[in-house]
Design a protein around this motif. Structure first.
Motif, PDB file in Angstrom:
ATOM      1  N   GLY A 132      45.186  50.780  40.764  1.00  0.00           N
ATOM      2  CA  GLY A 132      44.580  49.639  39.907  1.00  0.00           C
ATOM      3  C   GLY A 132      43.070  49.585  40.128  1.00  0.00           C
ATOM      4  O   GLY A 132      42.130  49.401  39.095  1.00  0.00           O
ATOM      5  N   LYS A 133      42.585  49.710  41.361  1.00  0.00           N
ATOM      6  CA  LYS A 133      41.184  49.742  41.608  1.00  0.00           C
ATOM      7  C   LYS A 133      40.261  50.749  40.954  1.00  0.00           C
ATOM      8  O   LYS A 133      39.293  50.549  40.455  1.00  0.00           O
ATOM      9  N   SER A 134      41.157  51.793  41.017  1.00  0.00           N
ATOM     10  CA  SER A 134      40.291  53.068  40.391  1.00  0.00           C
ATOM     11  C   SER A 134      40.251  53.123  38.973  1.00  0.00           C
ATOM     12  O   SER A 134      39.314  53.569  38.225  1.00  0.00           O
ATOM     13  N   PHE A 135      41.272  52.305  38.136  1.00  0.00           N
ATOM     14  CA  PHE A 135      41.457  52.044  36.953  1.00  0.00           C
ATOM     15  C   PHE A 135      40.176  51.159  36.393  1.00  0.00           C
ATOM     16  O   PHE A 135      39.283  51.241  35.436  1.00  0.00           O
ATOM     17  N   ALA A 136      39.822  50.250  37.469  1.00  0.00           N
ATOM     18  CA  ALA A 136      38.761  49.253  37.088  1.00  0.00           C
ATOM     19  C   ALA A 136      37.525  50.057  37.207  1.00  0.00           C
ATOM     20  O   ALA A 136      36.751  49.698  36.182  1.00  0.00           O
ATOM     21  N   ASP A 137      37.084  50.790  38.135  1.00  0.00           N
ATOM     22  CA  ASP A 137      36.171  51.492  38.182  1.00  0.00           C
ATOM     23  C   ASP A 137      35.978  52.283  37.075  1.00  0.00           C
ATOM     24  O   ASP A 137      34.804  52.420  36.562  1.00  0.00           O
ATOM     25  N   LEU A 138      36.860  53.284  36.540  1.00  0.00           N
ATOM     26  CA  LEU A 138      36.637  53.948  35.349  1.00  0.00           C
ATOM     27  C   LEU A 138      36.366  53.445  34.122  1.00  0.00           C
ATOM     28  O   LEU A 138      35.513  53.773  33.456  1.00  0.00           O
ATOM     29  N   LEU A 139      36.978  52.153  34.080  1.00  0.00           N
ATOM     30  CA  LEU A 139      36.849  51.530  32.723  1.00  0.00           C
ATOM     31  C   LEU A 139      35.517  50.682  32.712  1.00  0.00           C
ATOM     32  O   LEU A 139      34.898  50.719  31.555  1.00  0.00           O
ATOM     33  N   ALA A 140      35.305  50.143  33.937  1.00  0.00           N
ATOM     34  CA  ALA A 140      33.904  49.454  34.062  1.00  0.00           C
ATOM     35  C   ALA A 140      32.916  50.635  33.757  1.00  0.00           C
ATOM     36  O   ALA A 140      31.807  50.130  32.867  1.00  0.00           O
ATOM     37  N   GLY A 141      32.906  51.798  34.274  1.00  0.00           N
ATOM     38  CA  GLY A 141      31.976  52.890  33.806  1.00  0.00           C
ATOM     39  C   GLY A 141      31.984  53.255  32.331  1.00  0.00           C
ATOM     40  O   GLY A 141      30.939  53.641  31.856  1.00  0.00           O
ATOM     41  N   ARG A 142      32.924  52.824  31.590  1.00  0.00           N
ATOM     42  CA  ARG A 142      33.023  53.259  30.164  1.00  0.00           C
ATOM     43  C   ARG A 142      32.458  51.977  29.322  1.00  0.00           C
ATOM     44  O   ARG A 142      32.791  51.734  27.930  1.00  0.00           O
ATOM     45  N   GLY A 143      32.133  50.796  30.021  1.00  0.00           N
ATOM     46  CA  GLY A 143      31.649  49.501  29.389  1.00  0.00           C
ATOM     47  C   GLY A 143      32.652  48.484  28.974  1.00  0.00           C
ATOM     48  O   GLY A 143      32.492  47.661  28.301  1.00  0.00           O
ATOM     49  N   PHE A 144      33.955  48.652  29.735  1.00  0.00           N
ATOM     50  CA  PHE A 144      34.927  47.492  29.526  1.00  0.00           C
ATOM     51  C   PHE A 144      34.742  46.424  30.057  1.00  0.00           C
ATOM     52  O   PHE A 144      34.139  46.441  31.399  1.00  0.00           O
ATOM     53  N   ASP A 145      34.703  45.049  29.558  1.00  0.00           N
ATOM     54  CA  ASP A 145      34.824  43.931  30.520  1.00  0.00           C
ATOM     55  C   ASP A 145      36.295  43.985  31.109  1.00  0.00           C
ATOM     56  O   ASP A 145      37.133  44.449  30.414  1.00  0.00           O
ATOM     57  N   LEU A 146      36.539  43.281  32.307  1.00  0.00           N
ATOM     58  CA  LEU A 146      37.550  43.165  32.900  1.00  0.00           C
ATOM     59  C   LEU A 146      38.395  42.154  33.301  1.00  0.00           C
ATOM     60  O   LEU A 146      37.644  41.164  33.625  1.00  0.00           O
ATOM     61  N   LEU A 147      39.653  42.060  33.326  1.00  0.00           N
ATOM     62  CA  LEU A 147      40.259  41.016  33.959  1.00  0.00           C
ATOM     63  C   LEU A 147      41.218  41.441  34.839  1.00  0.00           C
ATOM     64  O   LEU A 147      42.201  42.315  34.731  1.00  0.00           O
ATOM     65  N   LEU A 148      41.183  41.271  36.351  1.00  0.00           N
ATOM     66  CA  LEU A 148      41.659  41.904  37.553  1.00  0.00           C
ATOM     67  C   LEU A 148      42.624  40.984  37.990  1.00  0.00           C
ATOM     68  O   LEU A 148      42.048  39.591  38.382  1.00  0.00           O
ATOM     69  N   VAL A 149      43.786  41.164  38.290  1.00  0.00           N
ATOM     70  CA  VAL A 149      44.715  40.246  38.849  1.00  0.00           C
ATOM     71  C   VAL A 149      45.517  40.924  40.033  1.00  0.00           C
ATOM     72  O   VAL A 149      45.674  42.045  40.295  1.00  0.00           O
ATOM     73  N   ALA A 150      45.743  40.150  41.234  1.00  0.00           N
ATOM     74  CA  ALA A 150      46.294  40.553  42.438  1.00  0.00           C
ATOM     75  C   ALA A 150      46.312  39.472  43.295  1.00  0.00           C
ATOM     76  O   ALA A 150      46.110  38.204  42.646  1.00  0.00           O
ATOM     77  N   ARG A 151      46.751  39.235  44.340  1.00  0.00           N
ATOM     78  CA  ARG A 151      46.957  38.173  45.353  1.00  0.00           C
ATOM     79  C   ARG A 151      45.960  37.966  46.290  1.00  0.00           C
ATOM     80  O   ARG A 151      45.613  37.194  46.804  1.00  0.00           O
ATOM     81  N   ARG A 152      45.247  39.100  46.827  1.00  0.00           N
ATOM     82  CA  ARG A 152      44.213  38.983  47.610  1.00  0.00           C
ATOM     83  C   ARG A 152      42.806  38.794  47.215  1.00  0.00           C
ATOM     84  O   ARG A 152      42.198  39.739  46.543  1.00  0.00           O
ATOM     85  N   GLU A 153      42.309  37.515  47.217  1.00  0.00           N
ATOM     86  CA  GLU A 153      41.265  37.266  46.653  1.00  0.00           C
ATOM     87  C   GLU A 153      39.899  37.838  46.901  1.00  0.00           C
ATOM     88  O   GLU A 153      39.142  38.256  46.222  1.00  0.00           O
ATOM     89  N   GLU A 154      39.899  38.093  48.522  1.00  0.00           N
ATOM     90  CA  GLU A 154      38.616  38.693  48.922  1.00  0.00           C
ATOM     91  C   GLU A 154      38.482  40.128  48.364  1.00  0.00           C
ATOM     92  O   GLU A 154      37.423  40.600  47.865  1.00  0.00           O
ATOM     93  N   ARG A 155      39.598  40.642  48.518  1.00  0.00           N
ATOM     94  CA  ARG A 155      39.481  42.006  47.835  1.00  0.00           C
ATOM     95  C   ARG A 155      39.083  42.091  46.249  1.00  0.00           C
ATOM     96  O   ARG A 155      38.102  42.975  46.007  1.00  0.00           O
ATOM     97  N   LEU A 156      39.676  41.174  45.628  1.00  0.00           N
ATOM     98  CA  LEU A 156      39.208  41.135  44.146  1.00  0.00           C
ATOM     99  C   LEU A 156      37.642  40.795  44.033  1.00  0.00           C
ATOM    100  O   LEU A 156      36.977  41.305  43.154  1.00  0.00           O
ATOM    101  N   GLN A 157      37.318  40.024  44.847  1.00  0.00           N
ATOM    102  CA  GLN A 157      35.832  39.490  44.791  1.00  0.00           C
ATOM    103  C   GLN A 157      35.000  40.725  44.932  1.00  0.00           C
ATOM    104  O   GLN A 157      34.095  40.957  44.518  1.00  0.00           O
ATOM    105  N   ALA A 158      35.336  41.441  45.890  1.00  0.00           N
ATOM    106  CA  ALA A 158      34.552  42.571  46.422  1.00  0.00           C
ATOM    107  C   ALA A 158      34.467  43.657  45.347  1.00  0.00           C
ATOM    108  O   ALA A 158      33.377  44.156  45.074  1.00  0.00           O
TER     109      ALA A 158
END
Ligand SMILES: NC(=O)c1ccc[n+]([C@@H]2O[C@H](COP(=O)([O-])OP(=O)(O)OC[C@H]3O[C@@H](n4cnc5c(N)ncnc54)[C@H](OP(=O)(O)O)[C@@H]3O)[C@@H](O)[C@H]2O)c1
Length: 267
Positions: free
Chosen positions: A22-48
């Motif tokens: 999931g984190k890799s998807f986020a990286d690849l899509l941000a690199g292509r200019g997508f805005d993102l909504l990221l969901v998970a339970r661990r807040e610190e990880r999501l913030q990072a």
């Protein structure tokens, strides 16, 4: 504008984006200019993940801390997206975890939550976001299935049943939604080097079989729009091809031998 972003943008929702695929998807899509909504339970990880992607790519990254096994989770995610004017053109139903061992000895509560996550949450999120995609006449949904959806895997019974549900749901929706301009794909990774194995308390496969989370995510982003499912990696494509030639009864015995706890599960 990138035609991929035009077809599936402007924003992508990724569940389970705090680590692994999931984190890799986020990286690849941000690199292509997508805005993102990221969901998970661990807040610190999501913030990072958010600060890293915002600083590297300058895209908008929203995070939502949510346990997807809780009742009403999909509705809260949908409302959050609406309140923040996020037009979700790509839904990546990725969050998941596994378990390993004799079915009746595994923790029942955790097994039932696994079903909630693999079946209920994925179906509900797709059900909520698809109508908006239909209205726009474009969009995409990716379901994180697994190679275990294609073969019997003793000692991973509940997990592989959930992945088979995702495989079936994705293939059926692929057919239903094509006329609306919406592409649906099941991604079937084999062993991918993530935290999955620590959480499932499984040993990882031999290193030559291991794929990276980035490779798995790239495989899906290349395949969406072209087919209904994709297996990540040539070795796993070959493995599933051969496994499906073997009679089911024999395959179950072989898999049971290889996966037996305390047996040869490293292979
Ligand atoms: N790794 C493999 O070999 C492999 C192979 C085939 C398929 N897959 C599938 O790939 C997907 C991603 O797994 P991964 O390998 O990247 O493992 P991972 O690194 O453990 O990532 C799993 C993600 O799911 C999230 N998650 C788990 N339970 C959740 C819940 N109840 N609510 C919300 N989020 C939850 C986790 O975040 P939090 O803990 O922060 O909530 C994490 O971000 C899973 O569906 C898995 O079944 C993995």
């Amino acid at each position: 504008m990138d035609s991929f972003l035009q077809k599936y943008g402007p924003a992508a929702l990724i569940t389970g984006a705090s680590s692994g695929i999931g984190k890799s998807f986020a990286d690849l899509l941000a690199g292509r200019g997508f805005d993102l909504l990221l969901v998970a339970r661990r807040e610190e990880r999501l913030q990072a993940v958010r600060s890293d992607l915002q600083s590297r790519f300058g895209v908008q990254v929203h995070i939502l801390v949510q346990d997807l096994t809780e009742p009403g989770a999909a509705g809260r995610i949908y409302d959050f997206a609406a309140e923040n004017n996020l037009q979700i053109g790509l839904l990546i139903n990725n969050a998941g975890y596994g378990s390993y061992g004799e079915f009746d000895r595994l923790n029942l509560d955790s097994e039932l939550k696994m079903i909630d996550l693999a079946c209920r949450a994925m179906a509900e999120l797709a059900h909520r976001f698809i109508p908006d995609m239909k209205r726009r006449g474009r969009g995409g949904v990716i379901f994180l299935s697994s190679v275990v959806s294609r073969i019997a895997t003793p000692y991973m019974a509940n997990y592989s049943a959930g992945k088979a549900y995702e495989f079936a749901l994705a293939n059926a929706l692929h057919g239903e939604l094509k006329p609306y301009g919406i592409d649906v794909l099941a991604l079937l990774p084999g062993t991918t080097d993530t935290e999955f194995f620590d959480i499932a308390q499984m040993k990882r496969n031999a290193s030559f079989l291991k794929r990276t989370p980035r490779q798995a995510a790239q495989t899906a982003l290349r395949a969406i729009g072209k087919r209904s499912y994709v297996i990540d990696g040539v070795v796993y494509k070959l493995f599933i091809f051969i496994a499906r030639l073997i009679p089911t009864r024999l395959m179950i015995r072989l898999a049971g031998f290889v996966l037996r706890p305390g047996g040869n599960e490293e292979l």
